[in-house]
Scaffold this motif. Sequence first.
Motif, short mmCIF file in Angstrom:
data_model
loop_
_atom_site.label_atom_id
_atom_site.label_comp_id
_atom_site.label_asym_id
_atom_site.label_seq_id
_atom_site.Cartn_x
_atom_site.Cartn_y
_atom_site.Cartn_z
N SER A 233 0.83 -1.19 0.00
CA SER A 233 0.00 0.00 0.00
C SER A 233 0.87 1.25 0.00
CB SER A 233 -0.91 0.00 1.24
OG SER A 233 -1.62 1.23 1.36
N ARG A 234 0.30 2.36 -0.46
CA ARG A 234 0.98 3.66 -0.36
C ARG A 234 0.88 4.23 1.05
NH1 ARG A 234 4.32 3.75 -4.63
NH2 ARG A 234 3.20 3.56 -6.61
N ARG A 235 0.05 3.63 1.92
CA ARG A 235 -0.12 4.08 3.30
C ARG A 235 0.48 3.05 4.24
NH1 ARG A 235 -2.51 6.22 -0.65
NH2 ARG A 235 -4.09 7.85 -0.40
N ALA A 236 0.79 3.49 5.45
CA ALA A 236 1.44 2.61 6.42
C ALA A 236 0.78 2.76 7.78
CB ALA A 236 2.93 2.92 6.52
N THR A 237 1.20 1.93 8.71
CA THR A 237 0.69 2.06 10.07
C THR A 237 1.18 3.36 10.69
OG1 THR A 237 0.57 1.00 12.24
CG2 THR A 237 2.67 0.83 11.07
N SER A 238 0.34 3.90 11.57
CA SER A 238 0.77 5.07 12.35
C SER A 238 1.18 4.67 13.75
CB SER A 238 -0.36 6.10 12.42
OG SER A 238 -1.45 5.60 13.19
N ASP A 239 0.97 3.40 14.11
CA ASP A 239 1.24 2.93 15.48
C ASP A 239 2.66 3.32 15.89
OD1 ASP A 239 2.02 1.18 17.70
OD2 ASP A 239 0.16 0.11 17.30
N PRO A 240 2.81 4.00 17.04
CA PRO A 240 4.14 4.45 17.45
C PRO A 240 5.12 3.32 17.73
CG PRO A 240 2.42 5.61 18.68
CD PRO A 240 1.75 4.49 17.94
N HIS A 241 4.60 2.11 17.97
CA HIS A 241 5.46 1.01 18.39
C HIS A 241 5.66 -0.06 17.33
CE1 HIS A 241 5.05 2.96 22.22
NE2 HIS A 241 3.74 2.80 22.20
N ILE A 242 5.19 0.20 16.11
CA ILE A 242 5.33 -0.76 15.01
C ILE A 242 5.97 -0.05 13.83
CG2 ILE A 242 4.11 -2.23 13.37
CD1 ILE A 242 1.94 -2.64 15.46
N GLU A 243 6.97 -0.69 13.21
CA GLU A 243 7.63 -0.12 12.04
C GLU A 243 7.24 -0.90 10.79
OE1 GLU A 243 9.30 2.66 12.15
OE2 GLU A 243 9.04 2.76 14.33
N SER A 244 6.94 -0.19 9.73
CA SER A 244 6.58 -0.81 8.46
C SER A 244 7.82 -1.19 7.67
CB SER A 244 5.71 0.15 7.63
OG SER A 244 4.49 0.41 8.26
N VAL A 245 7.70 -2.21 6.85
CA VAL A 245 8.73 -2.59 5.89
C VAL A 245 8.47 -1.78 4.62
CG1 VAL A 245 9.72 -4.43 4.50
CG2 VAL A 245 8.99 -4.89 6.85
N THR A 246 9.46 -1.04 4.17
CA THR A 246 9.31 -0.13 3.03
C THR A 246 9.82 -0.78 1.75
OG1 THR A 246 9.59 1.76 4.51
CG2 THR A 246 9.84 2.17 2.15
N ALA A 247 9.10 -0.60 0.68
CA ALA A 247 9.49 -1.11 -0.64
C ALA A 247 9.37 0.03 -1.65
CB ALA A 247 8.60 -2.28 -1.03
N LEU A 248 9.74 -0.25 -2.88
CA LEU A 248 9.54 0.70 -3.97
C LEU A 248 8.57 0.09 -4.98
CD1 LEU A 248 13.08 2.16 -4.76
CD2 LEU A 248 11.13 3.37 -3.77
N CYS A 249 7.62 0.88 -5.40
CA CYS A 249 6.66 0.42 -6.41
C CYS A 249 6.44 1.57 -7.39
CB CYS A 249 5.35 0.01 -5.73
SG CYS A 249 4.13 -0.67 -6.86
#
Length: 317
Positions: A43-59
């Motif tokens: 997705s173009r959006r990610a979690t906002s949770d302060p304690h969770i980090e998203s895995v970032t990719a390129l699309c």
Amino acid sequence: MTENFWQPTASAEALRHRARLLADIRRFFADRDVLEVEVPLLSRRATSDPHIESVTALCGGQPAYLATSPEFGLKRLLAAGVGDCYSLGRAFREGEAGGRHNPEFTMLEWYRVGWDDRKLMEEVGELLGRLLGTERMRSLSYRELFLQQLELDPHTVSDVELRDCAGREVELSFTPATRDECLDLLMSHRLEPAMGEGITLLYDFPASQAALARVVEDETGTAVARRFEAYASGMELANGYWELTDPEEQLRRFHADHSYRAAHKRHVYPFEERLVEALCAGMPECAGVALGVDRVLMLAGDYSRIDEVIAFPIDRA
């Protein structure tokens, strides 16, 4: 080249056990007429949770994010009128590794329209009892657990008393900065290991830990988050909410998460404004819960590490 790293870490029997468990989960929901759906993993959006980090990719040359859970997609489907539904598939979280964690894992998440957290807790207990083969189950509030084990009320105890308790009960090399940090340390290091065998359903968390749950007053007039967690043998398995449906409050919490992340020098991701739009359109009253399937499999098969139930964990992926 590292010798034998081509091999899976899970045995063939563990993989067969996984297949049976997934089939049991799907049968459980088919019997209850809950629809299995698929939502985007990218997705173009990610979690906002302060304690969770998203895995970032390129699309397409632009940042995209692997789903930390299917929550936002499922809620948009609820707002579109799909009704009771679930997702059973992969989720991704940056920096999570260890005996109980892998950055890529299997998550079950489901929503029940017209239910609150109490009713959903019952269904979570039924599913876990079936998957783990146990009838031993208890439900108690967050307050009751702290009173039983530590003789303090987590909602009303002073900051000084709470910090002193954390210092007594947990070996610390630092001073916890906030109430929630003290409570989390006591929960993870002192209370979870003492839960014993069987399933524990814990409800009515502090309002400061609401995440995306409603906040209401309990029978004592204390503001609590209508959120619950499920544990078995001291291991956290599931986290559920009586879901927030107020778009203005949802937007306020997204902004609060961003402020926290910025203040703590953590990456600030684009939040899911389409969830706010879905709430504006009218997401129905509902309760939802996310469950870690790999951990359930660990307990069901008496495995000690998550890499025993995943064919190729991150160091072999």
